[in-house]
Design a protein around this motif. Structure first.
Motif, short mmCIF file in Angstrom:
data_model
loop_
_atom_site.label_atom_id
_atom_site.label_comp_id
_atom_site.label_asym_id
_atom_site.label_seq_id
_atom_site.Cartn_x
_atom_site.Cartn_y
_atom_site.Cartn_z
N LEU A 81 -24.52 137.71 -84.29
CA LEU A 81 -23.20 137.10 -84.20
C LEU A 81 -23.27 135.66 -83.68
O LEU A 81 -22.28 134.95 -83.71
CB LEU A 81 -22.31 137.94 -83.27
N ILE A 83 -23.77 134.83 -80.51
CA ILE A 83 -23.11 134.70 -79.20
C ILE A 83 -24.19 134.46 -78.14
O ILE A 83 -24.57 135.36 -77.39
CB ILE A 83 -22.26 135.95 -78.89
N TYR A 86 -26.48 136.53 -75.20
CA TYR A 86 -26.10 137.94 -75.43
C TYR A 86 -26.69 138.44 -76.76
O TYR A 86 -27.34 139.48 -76.82
CB TYR A 86 -24.58 138.05 -75.42
N PRO A 129 -11.84 135.18 -80.18
CA PRO A 129 -13.22 135.49 -80.57
C PRO A 129 -13.39 136.95 -81.01
O PRO A 129 -14.05 137.22 -82.01
CB PRO A 129 -14.03 135.22 -79.31
N CYS A 130 -12.78 137.90 -80.28
CA CYS A 130 -12.96 139.32 -80.62
C CYS A 130 -12.33 139.64 -81.97
O CYS A 130 -12.76 140.56 -82.66
CB CYS A 130 -12.38 140.23 -79.56
N CYS A 133 -14.71 138.23 -84.57
CA CYS A 133 -15.89 139.07 -84.52
C CYS A 133 -15.62 140.40 -85.23
O CYS A 133 -16.41 140.85 -86.06
CB CYS A 133 -16.26 139.29 -83.06
N LYS A 137 -17.46 141.86 -88.55
CA LYS A 137 -18.21 143.11 -88.53
C LYS A 137 -17.73 144.04 -89.64
O LYS A 137 -18.54 144.57 -90.39
CB LYS A 137 -18.06 143.80 -87.17
N CYS A 222 -20.45 142.05 -73.90
CA CYS A 222 -20.29 140.76 -74.57
C CYS A 222 -19.51 139.81 -73.67
O CYS A 222 -18.44 140.17 -73.14
CB CYS A 222 -19.55 140.98 -75.88
N GLN A 224 -17.66 137.47 -74.34
CA GLN A 224 -16.33 137.10 -74.86
C GLN A 224 -15.30 138.19 -74.64
O GLN A 224 -14.13 138.00 -74.92
CB GLN A 224 -16.44 136.84 -76.36
FE1 FES Z 1 -17.63 140.61 -80.80
FE2 FES Z 1 -18.01 140.19 -78.34
S1 FES Z 1 -19.17 141.43 -79.62
S2 FES Z 1 -16.56 139.24 -79.56
#
Ligand code: FES
Ligand code: AMP
Ligand code: ZN
Length: 312
Positions: A81, A83, A86, A129-130, A133, A137, A222, A224
């Protein structure tokens, strides 16, 4: 405290089942819960090829481990991702687990393949962000499963995750989400089948499973997700669970039994408007699928930045 199954000293108690287990019987208990979920919701058969989405955390690694032990043909899928540290450390746990078990791991790196990482992509698209994300996914799990000819994608969502999401959906009476919040979603209309075989296990159980089986996992959350609404819902449900063990399971399984059939039609209606995304062919109800829209926004700045530099 004695093991409910064999009367040897127990290493873990499960108040919700009014039970305690020794290490061996606990591993068997976890497997039984997975077997029960797979059977109860008709998730998959031994002849299916399953793609397990593994983040490097306890749930998805425990799931992959159990599915292989139970004789399923289960390969892993890791999404990079981007990030920071992490992502850098979570891939290490996934690779070393796959190498130890001699399992096949599929890797998709979003920054390398699509030219953006989740934090900057989310900011460019003005999304949380989530949210960026989560949609990435969902899209890439589906794409990897279809590209690889897998029959199903399995994720490590556990009872705590599902109860917390349900709590949020109920607070807002979000009937479209409620209609889709099932432990198995059938593979139709360009979607691979999605299954959540850990819905009968709590995160305390998946963590204990990993410790007992010697599976090393990413403990950090995570970065975020701090302040994420779901963490608040989880904390509220944990408080209730301590006071009355079994509440979470009653809430979630009661919903599946009695309410989900009533709201199934709402999700059904949405599916009627699906058409292939003109960019990538994935099913969508919008002009462009959410992932292609995110890629466009996340990379637009960079392209124009590059253009600016060349023209300047
Ligand atoms: Fe997706 Fe944290 S794993 S925003
Ligand atoms: P989350 O959305 O982080 O709560 O994760 C839910 C599930 O999605 C996990 O149990 C995994 O099955 C899967 N998952 C999360 N992150 C990744 C990732 N980076 N790569 C592959 N699968 C993931
Ligand atoms: Zn698309």
């Amino acid at each position: 405290m004695k093991c409910k199954a064999c009367r040897q000293p127990a290493v873990i108690d499960i108040p919700r089942h009014n039970a305690a287990f020794c290490a061996d019987c606990f591993v068997r208990h976890c497997q039984e819960q997975v077997v029960r979920s797979i059977a109860a919701f008709d998730m998959m058969s031994r002849s299916d090829r399953v793609l397990v989405a593994v983040s490097g955390g306890k749930d998805s690694l425990a799931l992959w481990d159990m599915l292989m032990d139970l004789g399923y043909q289960a390969d892993g899928l890791y999404l990079g991702l981007g990030i920071g540290d992490y992502s850098g450390s979570s891939i290490g746990y996934v690779r070393s687990f796959a190498a130890d078990r001699g399992a096949t791991l599929v890797e998709v790196d979003i920054p390398a393949e699509f030219g953006f990482d989740i934090p900057t992509g989310a900011a460019a698209a003005r999304r949380a962000p989530c949210s960026a994300c989560g949609l990435s996914k969902r899209h890439l799990f589906n794409k990897a499963a279809r590209d690889g000819g897998y029959d199903a994608v399995a994720t490590g969502h556990n009872l705590d995750d599902e109860a917390a999401v349900l709590f949020g959906n109920v607070l807002r009476w979000d009937t479209a989400y409620l209609g889709r919040q099932l432990p198995v979603l059938p593979g139709t209309d360009g979607f691979a089948r999605k299954v959540k075989p850990l819905v009968r296990l709590s995160e305390r159980e998946t963590a204990a499973y990993c410790v007992i089986k010697g599976i090393d996992y990413q403990v950090e959350e995570c970065p975020q997700s701090a302040g994420n609404r779901h963490l608040g819902y989880k904390a509220a449900l944990n408080d209730i669970e301590v006071r009355s063990p079994g509440s979470k399971a009653a809430f979630y399984f009661g919903f599946l039994e009695r309410i989900a059939p009533l709201v199934a039609g709402v999700a059904e209606e949405e599916r009627r408007d699906l058409h292939p995304c003109p960019e990538c062919g994935s099913p969508t109800v919008a002009d462009l699928c959410a992932f292609c829209a995110l890629v466009a926004k996340a990379t637009r700045g960079k392209l124009s930045g590059a253009a600016d530099r060349t023209s300047g």
